[in-house]
Design a protein around this motif. Structure first.
Motif, PDB file in Angstrom:
ATOM      1  N   PHE A  28       0.727  -1.215   0.093  1.00  0.00           N
ATOM      2  CA  PHE A  28       0.094   0.019  -0.081  1.00  0.00           C
ATOM      3  C   PHE A  28       1.105   1.084   0.081  1.00  0.00           C
ATOM      4  N   TYR A  29       0.570   2.097  -0.846  1.00  0.00           N
ATOM      5  CA  TYR A  29       1.521   3.524  -1.032  1.00  0.00           C
ATOM      6  C   TYR A  29       0.427   4.617  -0.895  1.00  0.00           C
ATOM      7  N   ALA A  30       0.986   5.465  -0.149  1.00  0.00           N
ATOM      8  CA  ALA A  30       0.118   6.686  -0.128  1.00  0.00           C
ATOM      9  C   ALA A  30       1.294   8.091  -0.331  1.00  0.00           C
ATOM     10  N   CYS A  31       0.662   9.024  -1.345  1.00  0.00           N
ATOM     11  CA  CYS A  31       1.628  10.180  -1.363  1.00  0.00           C
ATOM     12  C   CYS A  31       1.881  10.918  -0.048  1.00  0.00           C
ATOM     13  N   GLY A  32       2.890  11.193   0.306  1.00  0.00           N
ATOM     14  CA  GLY A  32       2.971  11.915   1.591  1.00  0.00           C
ATOM     15  C   GLY A  32       3.129  13.424   1.246  1.00  0.00           C
ATOM     16  N   GLU A 226       9.294  10.644  -8.683  1.00  0.00           N
ATOM     17  CA  GLU A 226       9.668  10.322  -7.257  1.00  0.00           C
ATOM     18  C   GLU A 226       8.741   9.114  -6.792  1.00  0.00           C
ATOM     19  N   CYS A 227       7.607   9.216  -7.131  1.00  0.00           N
ATOM     20  CA  CYS A 227       6.739   8.413  -6.483  1.00  0.00           C
ATOM     21  C   CYS A 227       6.630   7.026  -7.266  1.00  0.00           C
ATOM     22  N   SER A 228       6.960   6.997  -8.544  1.00  0.00           N
ATOM     23  CA  SER A 228       7.006   5.903  -9.380  1.00  0.00           C
ATOM     24  C   SER A 228       8.459   5.184  -8.946  1.00  0.00           C
ATOM     25  N   PRO A 251      -2.672  15.923 -12.369  1.00  0.00           N
ATOM     26  CA  PRO A 251      -1.718  15.059 -13.242  1.00  0.00           C
ATOM     27  C   PRO A 251      -1.184  14.100 -12.386  1.00  0.00           C
ATOM     28  N   HIS A 252      -1.035  14.178 -11.278  1.00  0.00           N
ATOM     29  CA  HIS A 252       0.375  13.581 -10.680  1.00  0.00           C
ATOM     30  C   HIS A 252       0.109  12.003 -10.795  1.00  0.00           C
ATOM     31  N   HIS A 253      -0.980  11.496 -10.395  1.00  0.00           N
ATOM     32  CA  HIS A 253      -1.249   9.927 -10.629  1.00  0.00           C
ATOM     33  C   HIS A 253      -1.307   9.579 -11.858  1.00  0.00           C
ATOM     34  N   GLU A 254      -1.807  10.326 -12.686  1.00  0.00           N
ATOM     35  CA  GLU A 254      -1.903   9.812 -14.026  1.00  0.00           C
ATOM     36  C   GLU A 254      -0.648   9.836 -14.760  1.00  0.00           C
ATOM     37  N   ASN A 255       0.502  10.624 -14.296  1.00  0.00           N
ATOM     38  CA  ASN A 255       1.714  10.748 -14.651  1.00  0.00           C
ATOM     39  C   ASN A 255       2.610   9.346 -14.122  1.00  0.00           C
ATOM     40  N   GLU A 256       2.396   9.041 -12.891  1.00  0.00           N
ATOM     41  CA  GLU A 256       2.822   8.058 -12.328  1.00  0.00           C
ATOM     42  C   GLU A 256       2.667   6.842 -12.934  1.00  0.00           C
ATOM     43  N   VAL A 257       1.303   6.664 -13.167  1.00  0.00           N
ATOM     44  CA  VAL A 257       0.883   5.354 -13.921  1.00  0.00           C
ATOM     45  C   VAL A 257       1.657   5.334 -15.304  1.00  0.00           C
TER      46      VAL A 257
HETATM   47 ZN    ZN Z   1       2.751  10.713  -5.649  1.00  0.00          ZN
END
Ligand code: ZN
Length: 465
Positions: A28-32, A226-228, A251-257
């Protein structure tokens, strides 16, 4: 058989039965936080909600079978700007802000890595810092350039959005709408207005690392990569749950994906995407210009962390929440009732099934809280079960007596003076000196103390509210 956890998945737009990829290891990951400024109550919401999910997953799957990663973004434009403004180094700013964040969230009853990790065992809670993962980001960026999903332009590395046909799947935005939104001030080096930065050159004085993709000038990563990189390192290229605020979907999560799937050649980055709703203050959007911007530290000056936590969880996490003084007062009354009902009884038996079932229904905290109400009074009152259920939420972690002692300590009341006045009042009453008894009572009230004469002849006191 364990109750079935169902979660609303932004990716599919439906509430689904949760099934971990590896039944023995939920990831489980959460953006901090981005640690440039004191966290505000809008930041507190995901931290508290995902702490509750972490607790629930540990309850359902066993504490050794869940890994939670909540990152820290410690390289960012806002960090550089704030450090320059305050005339301190970036590390001083990020370390100071992170220490304050840790203090704030601990006061909100949020578990920290020290609470759950055991020496010699796989850590359950990881808090990766972006600046400790630059090498992993560089490796990913090099891979994306090699596979044709990223390109170098003007010392930047940009993700080539049209190279990923499924871009937009998470946020469900039509491509032309996203393009129109991105068209404002498009950097001239972008091939498509949607392309986003993976790496950029550092300005003089900014933190900088050797660049990927053969770029000679030193630079630094963009936020999304970073998150990826951190999630892949700690949880794997595909993992179970990725969570964050609703404002992070695009855009953050779309871009991570896009980065993770194109880099690793995977069909999904995370199976389940959870997003918590917005927070307003007294019906208005919280903003510095409106003067209703509330930091966690501010609210903790007036309210115990447990009250703040309950206020946040009385609304289901996907609903918008309106943060009001009335809401805080109501939570305070609820906790008072629960503490009085649970008394000094220890938690008894398992967490009540009705509480677990409610939480398993996409974290239906209002329903779970209703179950705690039911256990706290009337014919169905069960102090031990109430405490067991409340503990799963991170509430009623102390006995009523311990809490009262804490309240006395926090109030700064002069305990020997109170005890002396109570003795004085008792002696006056025994001597039927009502004037002296009244004087002692008034003096106690002035000290902020509520006195209670018990049936057995003893006198007890608490902090007056
Ligand atoms: Zn993130």
């Amino acid at each position: 058989m364990a109750p079935m956890l169902r979660l609303y998945n932004t990716l599919t737009g439906a509430k689904e039965a949760f099934a971990p990829i590896d039944p023995d290891h939920v990831r489980f990951y959460a953006c901090g936080p981005t640690v440039y400024d004191a966290a505000h109550i809008g930041n507190a919401r995901p931290i508290i909600v995902f702490d509750l999910l972490f607790r629930l997953l540990r309850h359902l799957y066993g504490s050794a079978h869940v890994t939670y990663a909540r990152n820290v973004t410690d390289v960012d434009d806002k960090i550089n700007a704030r450090a320059a403004e305050r005339g301190i180094t970036i590390r001083e700013l990020t370390d100071g802000t992170l220490a304050q964040f840790h203090g704030d969230v601990r006061d909100l009853g949020v578990l920290s890595p020290e609470d759950v990790n055991r020496p010699g065992e796989r850590p359950c809670f990881i808090e990766p810092r972006a600046t400790d993962h630059i090498a992993e980001m560089v490796t990913m960026i090099d891979g994306l350039v090699r596979s044709g999903h990223a390109y170098v332009a003007a010392d930047h590395v940009l993700f080539d959005v049209p190279s990923m046909p499924e871009y937009g799947q998470l946020s469900k935005r039509p491509l032309d709408e996203m393009e129109a939104g991105a068209r404002v001030e498009v950097a001239p080096y972008k091939r498509s207005p949607l392309d986003f930065v993976l790496w950029k050159p550092a300005k003089p004085g900014e933190p900088a690392w050797p660049s990927p993709a053969g770029i000679a000038a030193p630079g630094r990563p963009g936020w999304h990569i970073e998150c990826s990189a951190m999630s892949a390192k700690h949880l794997g290229q595909t993992f179970d749950i990725h969570a964050g605020g609703i404002d992070l979907i695009f855009p953050h999560h779309e871009n991570e994906v896009a980065q993770s799937r194109c880099c690793f050649g995977t069909g999904v980055m995370a199976n389940v995407w959870l997003h918590n709703g917005f927070l307003q203050v007294e019906g208005e959007k919280m903003s510095k210009s409106l003067g209703n911007f509330i930091t966690i530290r501010d609210v903790l000056k007036d309210w115990p962390g447990e009250v703040v936590r309950l206020t946040m969880l009385r609304t289901q996490y996907r609903q918008p929440i309106d943060w009001t003084l009335r809401g805080l007062e109501e939570s305070s009354r609820v906790l008072e009732r629960w503490y009085n009902a649970a008394g000094d009884e220890p938690a008894a038996g398992d967490v009540p099934g009705s509480v677990v079932d409610a939480l398993c229904d996409d974290l239906n905290t209002p329903a779970a809280i209703n179950e705690l109400h039911r256990l706290s009074g009337g014919p169905e009152a069960q102090p031990g079960a109430l405490r067991a259920g409340a503990n799963l939420f991170g509430f009623l972690m102390r006995t009523r007596s311990d809490r009262e002692q804490d309240q006395v300590a926090a109030s700064g009341i002069d305990v020997p003076a109170v005890e002396a006045l109570i003795a004085e009042r008792r002696a006056a009453r025994a001597a039927k000196d009502w004037a002296a008894s009244d004087r002692a009572r008034d003096a106690l009230a002035a000290l902020g103390v509520a006195v209670k004469d018990n049936k057995d002849g003893t006198t007890t006191w608490t902090v007056a509210r």
